[in-house]
Design a protein around this motif. Structure first.
Motif, PDB file in Angstrom:
ATOM      1  N   LYS A 155       0.825  -1.203  -0.373  1.00  0.00           N
ATOM      2  CA  LYS A 155      -0.049  -0.258  -0.359  1.00  0.00           C
ATOM      3  C   LYS A 155       0.655   1.548  -0.180  1.00  0.00           C
ATOM      4  O   LYS A 155       0.411   2.048  -0.913  1.00  0.00           O
ATOM      5  CB  LYS A 155      -1.080   0.058   1.134  1.00  0.00           C
ATOM      6  CG  LYS A 155      -2.201  -0.352   0.912  1.00  0.00           C
ATOM      7  CD  LYS A 155      -3.427  -0.511   2.301  1.00  0.00           C
ATOM      8  CE  LYS A 155      -4.643  -0.222   1.599  1.00  0.00           C
ATOM      9  NZ  LYS A 155      -5.425   0.148   2.548  1.00  0.00           N
ATOM     10  N   ARG A 169       0.447   4.268  -2.633  1.00  0.00           N
ATOM     11  CA  ARG A 169       0.026   5.204  -2.124  1.00  0.00           C
ATOM     12  C   ARG A 169       1.174   6.520  -2.557  1.00  0.00           C
ATOM     13  O   ARG A 169       0.552   7.430  -3.437  1.00  0.00           O
ATOM     14  CB  ARG A 169       0.219   5.182  -0.491  1.00  0.00           C
ATOM     15  CG  ARG A 169       0.250   6.290   0.014  1.00  0.00           C
ATOM     16  CD  ARG A 169      -0.435   6.990   1.327  1.00  0.00           C
ATOM     17  NE  ARG A 169      -1.208   5.361   1.250  1.00  0.00           N
ATOM     18  CZ  ARG A 169      -2.253   5.501   1.833  1.00  0.00           C
ATOM     19  NH1 ARG A 169      -3.074   6.656   1.255  1.00  0.00           N
ATOM     20  NH2 ARG A 169      -2.713   4.810   1.950  1.00  0.00           N
ATOM     21  N   ASP A 228      -5.781   0.469  -4.570  1.00  0.00           N
ATOM     22  CA  ASP A 228      -5.452   0.187  -3.476  1.00  0.00           C
ATOM     23  C   ASP A 228      -6.197  -0.014  -2.444  1.00  0.00           C
ATOM     24  O   ASP A 228      -6.618  -0.796  -1.479  1.00  0.00           O
ATOM     25  CB  ASP A 228      -5.561   1.897  -2.963  1.00  0.00           C
ATOM     26  CG  ASP A 228      -5.785   2.508  -1.665  1.00  0.00           C
ATOM     27  OD1 ASP A 228      -4.725   1.636  -0.953  1.00  0.00           O
ATOM     28  OD2 ASP A 228      -6.336   2.469  -1.469  1.00  0.00           O
ATOM     29  N   LEU A 266      -5.685   7.891  -0.192  1.00  0.00           N
ATOM     30  CA  LEU A 266      -5.404   8.268  -0.813  1.00  0.00           C
ATOM     31  C   LEU A 266      -4.660   9.131  -1.586  1.00  0.00           C
ATOM     32  O   LEU A 266      -3.932   9.870  -2.463  1.00  0.00           O
ATOM     33  CB  LEU A 266      -5.887   6.661  -2.318  1.00  0.00           C
ATOM     34  CG  LEU A 266      -4.865   6.954  -2.910  1.00  0.00           C
ATOM     35  CD1 LEU A 266      -3.747   6.334  -2.535  1.00  0.00           C
ATOM     36  CD2 LEU A 266      -5.740   5.440  -4.300  1.00  0.00           C
TER      37      LEU A 266
END
Lengths: 846, 145
Positions: free
Chosen positions: A630, A634, A670, B120
């Motif tokens: 992740k 990101r 994600d 995000l």
């Protein structure tokens, strides 16, 4: 015979103990009388003083009883013979065995050859004298030569049946008896004539059955004990055994043949023996020797029974003598090992009723147990076999006994061997196949292969398989329940009608049952079946009336039966009996199955542990991977955003589009990583099982969902009073959340209706989430639960990672439950699920 | 005017640090920002040895702590901070990508003053940073050094 008919009338028996098993209690070995073809002395040791003597000593041994009683044995044998005897006695144990001690060519006062036999019993030495001759010695030698040939012939016989045929034919040849039979005992004591050699004019007994009471238990015991029983003349007159008495008896006392027989003695016998004193008493007896008196006259008091009228009459006539011999302490000696021992009146009566004049009986022992008898009979006249003639027959029968065990085993050898091969195959099949059902009921080799049974049922893993002819499923389970109550792990019966009368409804398949238990609890087992075999048993006379009871002079009498008319009985509810080797085979099969079960359990435990570990590793991996992935993702996303924000004005429209694509893809990735994380969390962490109100959980979920989608026309209809159950709140919330979200997402109706409820009547409770959505085609019912599996375009129906149902399924499985669905394309789906396994369902509800 | 105490960010990733700084600045945050890239470094800074020793630099007024760190991780740092003789009075807000309920629970149990899931999108992140600074520097009063 005629005059003896009255004597053969059995003893009186009081009403209180009339009982057809009377013979079973008669202590015939203690009878104090002998047959007249020999003489018997009871000696004290080491003095060798004569304390008892048979009443025929004068005629048989040449010295009257009274001149023997109280004397030492040299009075009869002379000094030299006595010394010889002492030497022999020192060398022979003689306990519980009858041995020939010596052959005497003559006695000092009698020119007669004798064989002398000895036996030590009750602390006394019993000597028995039987006449012999120089020629008989020669016969013995000849007999032994024949014997050798005979053994060789026996060894060549192919089966037990032929073996017995040859043996008894030879015995008949040796002995000259008109009939020789081999008689085999059944477990219940009844028996069957299995081989017969006879004079041509005689009626055949072969195949006839005799009830257990014909050869009662004590007689069977005696037969097993002594290697040979010879009754030369059924109509013999018993010779009493007299005892030395220190103190004279009063005439009154002496008068009485004490009407009460010894408690130790068989009543019938004694009376007959006593009766004989007068009746058949040889001339040398009482008048010249007024002293001796029949034994035992005291000691019978406790067990007084009235004498039969005959007995009393005879006795009174008999004791007109002035006796000064009596029995100080009447000690009838145990004559179990004596060959002269007098026999039961029941026996002689029985033989007379059969028309038998003379018998000789030898036991057939298999591995030390009484298997049967060799029974020799003469019908036309008495037949006396002297010692030298008896010896070969005795040896031969003992040899038969030794050979027979092997012989019977040999008959089953081929069968046993082929069963061994089958067992080996089954074991290897069990090693290869997944379950016992596949392994043991395969086409090639299975539980019925070679084994002589018509059907078999295998109950294992909660499943029943059958092969061949078996009872119905319900009858098998009835039988299995009954077998479950039996203690032994292996059960065999060929007479199920007797053992379990409920089999009467399915005797055609299950008259015989052989069963092995496979689990400790007893529910898993194998049952082999044999059908009913109707067969006729030919009884020699009605087996239900083995003795007759008559009333004479108001006294109830027990008589041996007089009818031997063929009695045919058709036997129902029985099958062929199970053989030892068959029982042995299933026992070994059971052991083999246990080995496989244990091996399997070990393997399963190993596999489970491994699986658990790898599952955990996978979950940890998924967690770590998604978590760690992740961060760079990101970064990619953020820096693409920087690029777009800072350099956007300098980029072409196409360049901007590319950056948008990067952002979209990294965003989806994600999402997927987040789903993967969720999924791994469902598997990794322990459940927090608490009592939860499902209504509360569902209402919270519904509220949350409706809040985030206020613009849509959604009705979430929750059934009131959903049960409270033990579950993990977080995961169950996740389950309902995902299912309701899907129900809304995959729904093209303007008014989306979702119903949530349960069927509380089932165990465990089945919950459902029903929608009026697009439905799912049946061929997708499995796929929808796969991770990241999508049925629709990525962005149709609001997108999604494709992990929702996978997570739902995993959460449900963690609870031990299942999930499944029903769906109609275009009109909606219903997802059903449980939150507990069937095994735990009891504790699920609160 | 008194020198303003800095905001401490404990973050090992340069990129993430850059993004966070960017978002803070976007949100109008103008105090000094200092960084420790390892938890051990942050511990020394927050709990100098020996205690009460004047460190050369000022104590931060707020700590933003990433959980996933090399060596000592964020959770362990929280634990260390709680177990020292004189625990610092500086609030620690967790900055993490993990939405794992267990992580959340553990952090709050160990005394975290807040837990922020990094979104995000930069836009969302900026808006969260705005709320965060508004809360800690406008709405509530932080303890004096």
């Amino acid at each position: 015979m005629p005059e003896n008919q009255t004597e053969a009338t059995p003893p009186a028996i009081t009403a209180s103990n009339v009982d057809i098993s009377n013979c079973d209690r008669e202590q015939i070995h203690l009878v104090n009388a002998i047959q007249p073809h020999g003489a018997l002395l009871v000696l004290e040791e080491p003095s060798l003083r004569i304390v008892q003597a048979s009443a025929n000593s004068a005629s048989f041994l040449g010295l009257p009883t009274d001149s023997l009683l109280g004397q030492t044995i040299d009075a009869l044998l002379g000094k030299a013979n006595t010394e010889k005897l002492k030497t022999i006695l020192a060398e022979h144990d003689l306990t519980n065995i009858l041995d020939r001690l010596m052959t005497l060519p003559k006695l000092p006062h009698l020119d007669q050859w004798f064989n002398v036999f000895g036996n030590r019993t009750d602390g006394f030495l019993v000597l028995e004298f039987e006449r012999a001759s120089p020629s008989s010695q020669e016969q013995e030698r000849v007999g032994l030569y024949q014997f050798r040939d005979f053994i060789q012939r026996l060894q060549r016989t192919p089966s037990l049946a032929v073996f017995l045929d040859v043996a008894i034919e030879q015995i008949r040849h040796f002995t000259g008896f008109e009939r020789v039979m081999a008689y085999r005992f059944d477990l219940d004591g009844s028996g069957e004539v299995v081989a017969e050699a006879k004079a041509p004019d005689l009626e055949a007994y072969l195949g006839l059955h005799y009830p257990a009471s014909d050869i009662p238990a004590p007689a069977r015991r005696l037969f097993a004990l002594s290697p040979l029983r010879h009754l030369p003349n059924v109509d013999y007159e018993p010779v009493p055994i007299l005892s030395y008495a220190a103190k004279p008896l009063t005439p009154e006392v002496s008068m009485g043949i004490n009407p009460s027989p010894s408690p130790l003695g068989g009543e019938g016998f004694r009376e007959r023996g006593i009766g004989l004193i007068t009746n058949g008493l040889p001339s040398h007896q009482p008048s010249q020797n007024p002293l001796p008196q029949p034994l035992p006259l005291r000691g019978g008091g406790e067990n007084r029974k009235p004498l039969s009228p005959e007995g009393r009459g005879v006795g009174e006539r008999g004791l007109t003598v002035q006796d000064n011999y009596s029995i100080p302490e009447p000690q009838p000696v145990d004559l179990s090992h004596s060959f002269l021992r007098s026999v039961s009146v029941m026996y002689t009566g029985y033989l007379r009723n059969m028309g038998v004049k003379s018998t000789m009986v030898l036991p057939l022992l298999k591995n030390g147990h009484l298997w049967g008898l060799i029974s020799c009979m003469n019908h036309s006249a008495p037949l006396y076999l002297h010692y030298e003639q008896r010896v070969p027959v005795e040896l031969l029968t003992q040899m038969l006994s030794l050979m027979m065990g092997d012989r019977e085993d040999l008959d089953q050898y081929a069968y046993r061997t082929s069963l061994d091969i089958v067992l080996g195959k089954l074991v290897s099949l069990m090693g290869r196949e997944e379950g016992f059902h596949q392994a043991l009921t395969a086409d090639q080799t299975n539980l019925l292969t070679t084994l002589d049974a018509d059907g078999v049922a295998l109950i294992a893993d909660g499943k029943l398989s059958t092969l061949g002819n078996t009872p119905s499923e319900s009858n098998i389970s009835l039988l299995a329940d009954w077998l479950g109550q039996q203690e032994a792990a292996v059960f065999a019966s060929h007479r199920m009608l007797d053992d379990f009368p409920a089999t009467r409804d399915f005797l055609d398949t299950a008259s015989g049952v052989l069963s092995v238990r496979l689990s400790r609890a007893g529910s898993d087992r194998i049952i082999w079946f044999r059908p009913e075999m109707l067969h006729d048993v030919h009884w020699a006379g009605d087996p239900n009336k083995p003795v007759e009871i008559s009333t004479i002079d108001n006294e109830i009498r027990l008589q041996p039966r007089t009818s031997f008319a063929l009695w045919k009985e058709t036997v129902h509810g029985q099958s062929r009996p199970w053989l030892d080797c068959e029982i042995d085979y299933v026992t070994r099969l059971r052991r083999a199955i246990f080995d496989v079960i244990v091996e399997r359990a070990k393997l399963l435990a190993r596999t489970n542990a491994e699986l658990e570990r790898s599952n955990q590793e996978l979950d940890s991996f998924a967690y770590a991977a998604s978590h760690d992935l992740k961060e760079p993702l990101r970064g990619i996303h953020n820096f693409a955003e920087f690029l777009k924000g800072e350099e956007g004005i300098n980029l072409s429209e196409r360049g901007l589009k590319r950056i948008e694509t990067i952002l979209r893809l990294s965003g989806r990735m994600d999402n997927m990583l987040e789903s993967l994380l969720q999924y791994s969390r469902v598997g990794r962490n322990a459940l927090d099982m608490q009592a939860q109100s499902i209504n509360k959980i569902v209402e919270q979920v519904a509220e949350l969902i409706l809040q985030v989608m206020p613009e849509k026309n959604i009705t979430i209809d929750i059934q009131p009073f959903l049960p409270a159950i033990q579950c993990d709140r977080v995961r169950v919330t996740m389950v309902f959340h995902n299912l309701i979200m899907n129900a809304i997402k995959y729904n093209d109706k303007d008014h989306k209706i979702i119903k949530i409820g349960c069927d509380p009547s089932t165990i465990p409770v089945v919950f459902f989430v029903r929608d009026n959505g697009i439905g799912i085609a049946p061929n997708h019912h499995e796929q929808i639960f796969q991770l990241f599996r999508r049925l629709h375009g990525r962005d149709d129906f609001g997108g999604g990672s494709g992990a929702g149902l996978t997570i739902v399924k995993k959460a449900i499985q963690r609870h031990g439950g299942h999930i499944w669905l029903e769906s109609t394309l275009g009109s909606g789906s219903t997802f059903f699920f449980t939150l507990s396994s069937e095994n735990n369902a009891e504790s699920e509800r609160l | 005017m008194k020198e303003e105490r800095p905001l401490l960010i404990v973050e090992d990733s340069d990129e993430d640090f850059e993004v966070t700084c960017w978002a803070l600045r976007q949100a109008g945050f103008d105090r000094p920002i200092v960084r420790c890239s390892r938890a051990e470094e942050a511990l020394l800074r927050l709990c100098p040895v020996p205690p009460n020793q004047e460190s050369g630099s000022m104590m931060p007024c707020l700590v933003l702590l990433d959980l996933n760190l090399p060596g000592m991780n964020g959770l362990q740092l929280l634990e260390e901070l709680r177990s020292v003789e004189q625990p610092p009075t500086i609030p620690v807000v967790i900055l993490s990508t993990s939405k794992n309920p267990r992580d959340l629970a553990a952090c709050y149990r160990l005394g975290a003053a807040g837990y922020l899931c990094k979104p995000l999108s930069l836009e969302l992140y900026t808006s969260k940073m705005l709320k965060l600074t508004q809360y800690w520097f406008d709405a509530v009063t932080l303890p004096e050094e």
